[in-house]
Design a protein around this motif. Structure first.
Motif, PDB file in Angstrom:
ATOM      1  N   LEU A 384      -9.412  18.212   5.912  1.00  0.00           N
ATOM      2  CA  LEU A 384      -8.480  17.103   6.127  1.00  0.00           C
ATOM      3  C   LEU A 384      -9.224  15.986   6.835  1.00  0.00           C
ATOM      4  O   LEU A 384      -9.936  16.227   7.807  1.00  0.00           O
ATOM      5  CB  LEU A 384      -7.294  17.572   6.985  1.00  0.00           C
ATOM      6  N   TRP A 385      -9.077  14.765   6.354  1.00  0.00           N
ATOM      7  CA  TRP A 385      -9.669  13.622   7.038  1.00  0.00           C
ATOM      8  C   TRP A 385      -8.838  12.375   6.772  1.00  0.00           C
ATOM      9  O   TRP A 385      -7.922  12.381   5.944  1.00  0.00           O
ATOM     10  CB  TRP A 385     -11.129  13.423   6.637  1.00  0.00           C
ATOM     11  N   THR A 386      -9.135  11.327   7.517  1.00  0.00           N
ATOM     12  CA  THR A 386      -8.388  10.074   7.413  1.00  0.00           C
ATOM     13  C   THR A 386      -9.302   8.966   6.911  1.00  0.00           C
ATOM     14  O   THR A 386     -10.497   9.174   6.692  1.00  0.00           O
ATOM     15  CB  THR A 386      -7.827   9.653   8.789  1.00  0.00           C
ATOM     16  N   ASN A 387      -8.734   7.783   6.759  1.00  0.00           N
ATOM     17  CA  ASN A 387      -9.542   6.625   6.377  1.00  0.00           C
ATOM     18  C   ASN A 387     -10.510   6.222   7.489  1.00  0.00           C
ATOM     19  O   ASN A 387     -11.379   5.372   7.291  1.00  0.00           O
ATOM     20  CB  ASN A 387      -8.643   5.433   6.015  1.00  0.00           C
ATOM     21  N   LYS A 402      -4.369   6.674   6.339  1.00  0.00           N
ATOM     22  CA  LYS A 402      -4.340   7.370   5.058  1.00  0.00           C
ATOM     23  C   LYS A 402      -4.923   8.766   5.254  1.00  0.00           C
ATOM     24  O   LYS A 402      -5.856   8.953   6.032  1.00  0.00           O
ATOM     25  CB  LYS A 402      -5.161   6.613   4.004  1.00  0.00           C
ATOM     26  N   LEU A 403      -4.372   9.730   4.537  1.00  0.00           N
ATOM     27  CA  LEU A 403      -4.816  11.117   4.668  1.00  0.00           C
ATOM     28  C   LEU A 403      -5.402  11.616   3.355  1.00  0.00           C
ATOM     29  O   LEU A 403      -4.882  11.317   2.273  1.00  0.00           O
ATOM     30  CB  LEU A 403      -3.642  12.016   5.070  1.00  0.00           C
ATOM     31  N   PHE A 404      -6.481  12.394   3.489  1.00  0.00           N
ATOM     32  CA  PHE A 404      -7.153  12.967   2.325  1.00  0.00           C
ATOM     33  C   PHE A 404      -7.372  14.458   2.571  1.00  0.00           C
ATOM     34  O   PHE A 404      -7.694  14.871   3.691  1.00  0.00           O
ATOM     35  CB  PHE A 404      -8.500  12.278   2.088  1.00  0.00           C
ATOM     36  N   VAL A 405      -7.202  15.251   1.529  1.00  0.00           N
ATOM     37  CA  VAL A 405      -7.384  16.697   1.656  1.00  0.00           C
ATOM     38  C   VAL A 405      -8.266  17.207   0.521  1.00  0.00           C
ATOM     39  O   VAL A 405      -8.402  16.563  -0.524  1.00  0.00           O
ATOM     40  CB  VAL A 405      -6.038  17.459   1.638  1.00  0.00           C
ATOM     41  N   LEU A 428       4.872  16.278   4.785  1.00  0.00           N
ATOM     42  CA  LEU A 428       4.656  16.815   3.439  1.00  0.00           C
ATOM     43  C   LEU A 428       4.986  18.301   3.469  1.00  0.00           C
ATOM     44  O   LEU A 428       4.613  18.997   4.413  1.00  0.00           O
ATOM     45  CB  LEU A 428       3.189  16.615   3.049  1.00  0.00           C
ATOM     46  N   ASP A 429       5.686  18.778   2.450  1.00  0.00           N
ATOM     47  CA  ASP A 429       6.039  20.197   2.446  1.00  0.00           C
ATOM     48  C   ASP A 429       5.957  20.764   1.036  1.00  0.00           C
ATOM     49  O   ASP A 429       6.505  20.185   0.085  1.00  0.00           O
ATOM     50  CB  ASP A 429       7.450  20.391   3.005  1.00  0.00           C
ATOM     51  N   ASN A 430       5.248  21.875   0.922  1.00  0.00           N
ATOM     52  CA  ASN A 430       5.067  22.570  -0.352  1.00  0.00           C
ATOM     53  C   ASN A 430       4.537  21.646  -1.448  1.00  0.00           C
ATOM     54  O   ASN A 430       4.967  21.702  -2.603  1.00  0.00           O
ATOM     55  CB  ASN A 430       6.373  23.243  -0.784  1.00  0.00           C
ATOM     56  N   TYR A 431       3.589  20.800  -1.053  1.00  0.00           N
ATOM     57  CA  TYR A 431       2.896  19.938  -2.014  1.00  0.00           C
ATOM     58  C   TYR A 431       1.854  20.803  -2.715  1.00  0.00           C
ATOM     59  O   TYR A 431       0.954  21.346  -2.070  1.00  0.00           O
ATOM     60  CB  TYR A 431       2.231  18.774  -1.282  1.00  0.00           C
ATOM     61  N   TYR A 432       1.965  20.941  -4.027  1.00  0.00           N
ATOM     62  CA  TYR A 432       1.136  21.927  -4.728  1.00  0.00           C
ATOM     63  C   TYR A 432      -0.154  21.313  -5.263  1.00  0.00           C
ATOM     64  O   TYR A 432      -0.147  20.266  -5.912  1.00  0.00           O
ATOM     65  CB  TYR A 432       1.916  22.554  -5.883  1.00  0.00           C
ATOM     66  N   ILE A 433      -1.260  21.980  -4.951  1.00  0.00           N
ATOM     67  CA  ILE A 433      -2.571  21.637  -5.508  1.00  0.00           C
ATOM     68  C   ILE A 433      -2.851  22.636  -6.623  1.00  0.00           C
ATOM     69  O   ILE A 433      -3.058  23.825  -6.365  1.00  0.00           O
ATOM     70  CB  ILE A 433      -3.680  21.726  -4.436  1.00  0.00           C
ATOM     71  N   ASP A 434      -2.845  22.162  -7.864  1.00  0.00           N
ATOM     72  CA  ASP A 434      -3.052  23.084  -8.980  1.00  0.00           C
ATOM     73  C   ASP A 434      -4.544  23.240  -9.290  1.00  0.00           C
ATOM     74  O   ASP A 434      -5.403  22.660  -8.626  1.00  0.00           O
ATOM     75  CB  ASP A 434      -2.273  22.634 -10.217  1.00  0.00           C
ATOM     76  N   ILE A 444      -3.129  11.984   0.054  1.00  0.00           N
ATOM     77  CA  ILE A 444      -1.702  12.213   0.293  1.00  0.00           C
ATOM     78  C   ILE A 444      -0.950  10.951  -0.128  1.00  0.00           C
ATOM     79  O   ILE A 444      -1.352   9.834   0.235  1.00  0.00           O
ATOM     80  CB  ILE A 444      -1.441  12.531   1.781  1.00  0.00           C
ATOM     81  N   PRO A 445       0.127  11.093  -0.886  1.00  0.00           N
ATOM     82  CA  PRO A 445       0.783   9.928  -1.498  1.00  0.00           C
ATOM     83  C   PRO A 445       1.178   8.821  -0.524  1.00  0.00           C
ATOM     84  O   PRO A 445       1.015   7.637  -0.818  1.00  0.00           O
ATOM     85  CB  PRO A 445       2.024  10.538  -2.155  1.00  0.00           C
ATOM     86  N   ASP A 446       1.700   9.175   0.655  1.00  0.00           N
ATOM     87  CA  ASP A 446       2.213   8.155   1.566  1.00  0.00           C
ATOM     88  C   ASP A 446       1.120   7.564   2.449  1.00  0.00           C
ATOM     89  O   ASP A 446       0.116   8.208   2.749  1.00  0.00           O
ATOM     90  CB  ASP A 446       3.311   8.743   2.458  1.00  0.00           C
ATOM     91  N   GLU A 447       1.349   6.327   2.897  1.00  0.00           N
ATOM     92  CA  GLU A 447       0.478   5.651   3.854  1.00  0.00           C
ATOM     93  C   GLU A 447       1.312   5.357   5.094  1.00  0.00           C
ATOM     94  O   GLU A 447       2.508   5.069   4.998  1.00  0.00           O
ATOM     95  CB  GLU A 447      -0.053   4.348   3.241  1.00  0.00           C
ATOM     96  N   PHE A 448       0.693   5.439   6.269  1.00  0.00           N
ATOM     97  CA  PHE A 448       1.451   5.318   7.512  1.00  0.00           C
ATOM     98  C   PHE A 448       0.882   4.198   8.376  1.00  0.00           C
ATOM     99  O   PHE A 448      -0.316   3.932   8.364  1.00  0.00           O
ATOM    100  CB  PHE A 448       1.414   6.646   8.275  1.00  0.00           C
ATOM    101  N   GLU A 449       1.771   3.564   9.149  1.00  0.00           N
ATOM    102  CA  GLU A 449       1.368   2.481  10.043  1.00  0.00           C
ATOM    103  C   GLU A 449       1.525   2.929  11.486  1.00  0.00           C
ATOM    104  O   GLU A 449       2.534   3.539  11.859  1.00  0.00           O
ATOM    105  CB  GLU A 449       2.218   1.238   9.797  1.00  0.00           C
ATOM    106  N   CYS A 450       0.515   2.660  12.312  1.00  0.00           N
ATOM    107  CA  CYS A 450       0.544   3.050  13.717  1.00  0.00           C
ATOM    108  C   CYS A 450       1.612   2.252  14.468  1.00  0.00           C
ATOM    109  O   CYS A 450       1.600   1.024  14.460  1.00  0.00           O
ATOM    110  CB  CYS A 450      -0.829   2.822  14.347  1.00  0.00           C
ATOM    111  N   ALA A 451       2.538   2.958  15.095  1.00  0.00           N
ATOM    112  CA  ALA A 451       3.629   2.316  15.832  1.00  0.00           C
ATOM    113  C   ALA A 451       4.023   3.208  17.006  1.00  0.00           C
ATOM    114  O   ALA A 451       3.499   4.306  17.179  1.00  0.00           O
ATOM    115  CB  ALA A 451       4.823   2.087  14.907  1.00  0.00           C
ATOM    116  N   GLU A 452       4.928   2.724  17.848  1.00  0.00           N
ATOM    117  CA  GLU A 452       5.401   3.524  18.981  1.00  0.00           C
ATOM    118  C   GLU A 452       6.017   4.831  18.488  1.00  0.00           C
ATOM    119  O   GLU A 452       6.543   4.879  17.375  1.00  0.00           O
ATOM    120  CB  GLU A 452       6.448   2.740  19.772  1.00  0.00           C
TER     121      GLU A 452
END
Length: 516
Positions: A384-387, A402-405, A428-434, A444-452
């Motif tokens: 697991l790593w980030t941008n 951003k997250l990468f696996v 994320l829950d039960n995201y399947y890697i085939d 990982i599909p979503d992108e997140f912004e740093c906030a409180e």
């Protein structure tokens, strides 16, 4: 042909047929033995023969491309297996050294912090490999293993002489200081510090290999020597009027003297104590240190190659001071040089530069929950790593995450975000890697912004070949907030026992600091 000759000929043919059949059976038997899959490839068999109580192990299996030489590919997998083993040692060292710190009322923690971060300086003597190439399935298998008892025996003997040498170096530095030769005392203190880092790294590894049941015979002696070394530094360097710039300038001088000419460095933000959390202070210090080193001709790289040296560090509070300890090693973990110095933390308070988040106590308690009964990596290799990479992570308000696996087995993924205010979000829950995505980078599909809220936070990625059991959640602000406790989450994630080689699981975490 008479009847007697015919009978004799039939007898000879019968004898020859028996010999031919025997040879065929022998060849088939030899082929079966040669082609037979080794029992260590099976998880259960491997655990019986190479149990965690007696061995450190690292395992790798992978399919090789049609055009690649399987023997060349095998060498790459040996590196992965060794890395996997090293990671398991790191987990063991972190977990058990934390326990040792608690047993000693946190006294030990101050002296083994840098050892935990740089334990890989210690050569893993006696590392061995088992390998297998399955040409039919086009797969290679590698088991790296290291017997703990043999490792302990080697380093127990080595540590005795190393501790004696450390004692002599400290005495030498103290003598120069008592003779008012502060300049030479600083030089000898640096030599003693480098030796102390080596001893502490070995001590941490020995304690972990000894299953954490007791301290080694050299632990108390090392604690006393580290105390003397720290007290001497405080006498030499008061740190009362020292700024971040002053501290970076002093440490950069020692680093330049300790590394080869024209060396290239990658600098990571120092982390607080025995955590992997960093801070705005660590970021500012690293920026100034980088500028100091650049001004003196040292090349600073973002993406290291095999010739790059790695500069890492830790810092912690000691009464009214902040102590910063730095270590430079090569990409294989060999220690090149080390140094430390202090500054008065009142400077940071006056300048409103944060060196420790307000939620440190809660975050540290959470970290101890994670380390308890932590899963050692086995068949499943999970990354697991980030941008911004995967260590010493620092995100400022408004920055994007951003997250990468990557995982080597078809599996289900779960990502939980532990926020600074104690909330737990199921990202994320039960995201399947085939099968088509294994050993490939998956964003990982979503992108997140740093906030409180801001402070120390943790991302936890879990993977297993069975779907996860549901967690109790409630939706707020568009996110699924987990209402169960951290202990309940751990039980849910780590709950089932491995009953066959088909049941695999792994866990990895990233610690990060967020700030305004």
């Amino acid at each position: 042909m008479n009847q007697k000759n015919l009978k004799l000929m039939r007898s000879n043919i019968h004898i020859h047929l028996k010999k031919i059949m025997a040879l065929l059976l022998l060849n088939c038997s030899a082929f079966i033995v040669f082609a037979q899959t080794p029992d260590w490839i099976n998880y259960s068999s491997r655990q019986l023969k190479y149990s965690n109580a007696q061995y450190y192990t690292g395992y790798a299996e992978n399919s090789y491309p049609k055009k690649e030489n399987p023997h060349n590919f095998l060498e790459k997998q040996k590196e992965k297996a060794a890395s996997n083993l090293s990671e398991n040692v790191q987990i063991r060292v972190e977990s058990l050294t934390t326990n040792l710190s608690q047993q000693k009322n946190n006294e030990v923690s101050s002296y083994f912090k840098n050892s935990i971060a740089t334990y890989s300086n210690v050569d893993l003597v006696g590392l061995q490999y088992l390998t297998h190439i399955d040409k039919k399935e086009k797969k290679v298998y590698v088991l790296a293993y290291l017997e703990k008892q043999a490792l302990n025996k080697y380093y127990q003997q080595k540590l005795q002489s190393e501790v004696t040498r450390l004692d002599n170096l400290i005495q030498k530095a103290e003598s120069f200081f008592q003779a008012s030769n502060t300049k030479q005392a600083k030089i000898e203190h640096s030599n003693a510090l480098l030796q102390a880092n080596k001893c502490n790294s070995v001590q941490a590894l020995l304690y972990a290999s000894n299953t954490g049941s007791s301290t080694t015979s050299h632990t108390e002696k090392l604690i006393q020597l580290n105390q003397r070394l720290n007290q001497l530094l405080i006498k030499i360097e008061t740190g009362e009027k020292r700024s971040i710039n002053d501290l970076a300038a002093l440490l950069s001088e020692k680093i330049i003297k300790g590394i080869p000419n024209h060396a290239q460095l990658k600098i990571s933000y120092p982390t607080y104590a025995d955590t992997k959390f960093t801070s705005p202070f660590a970021k500012r210090f690293s920026q100034v240190l980088q500028q100091e080193l650049s001004n003196k001709g040292i090349s600073i790289l973002e993406n290291p190659d095999h010739n790059t040296l790695l500069l890492k560090g830790t810092y912690w509070e000691e009464s009214e001071n902040i102590r910063v300890s730095l270590a430079v090693s090569d990409v294989n973990g060999k220690l090149i040089c080390a140094d430390e110095n202090i500054m008065n933390k009142q400077y940071l308070i006056d300048k409103q530069i944060s060196y420790k988040a307000e939620n440190f106590s809660d975050a540290y308690t959470r970290m101890q929950h994670f380390r308890k009964d932590e899963m050692l990596s086995g068949d499943m290799i999970l990354e697991l790593w980030t941008n911004k990479g995967d260590e010493n992570l620092l995100f400022q308000e408004g920055e994007r995450l951003k997250l990468f696996v990557r995982v080597n087995t078809p599996s289900y993924l779960r990502v939980i975000y532990y926020l600074a205010d104690g909330s737990k979000v199921l990202l994320l829950d039960n995201y399947y890697i085939d099968q088509s995505k294994i050993n490939k980078v998956v964003e990982i599909p979503d992108e997140f912004e740093c906030a409180e809220p801001f402070g120390y936070e943790t991302l936890q990625l879990s993977a297993q070949t069975k779907a996860f059991k549901s967690l109790q959640t409630q939706v707020q602000y568009g996110y699924q907030f987990i209402t169960e406790s951290t202990n309940a989450i751990m039980a849910n994630t780590r709950g089932f026992k491995k009953v066959s080689s088909a049941d695999k699981k792994a866990e990895v975490r990233l610690n990060m600091t967020t700030y305004r």
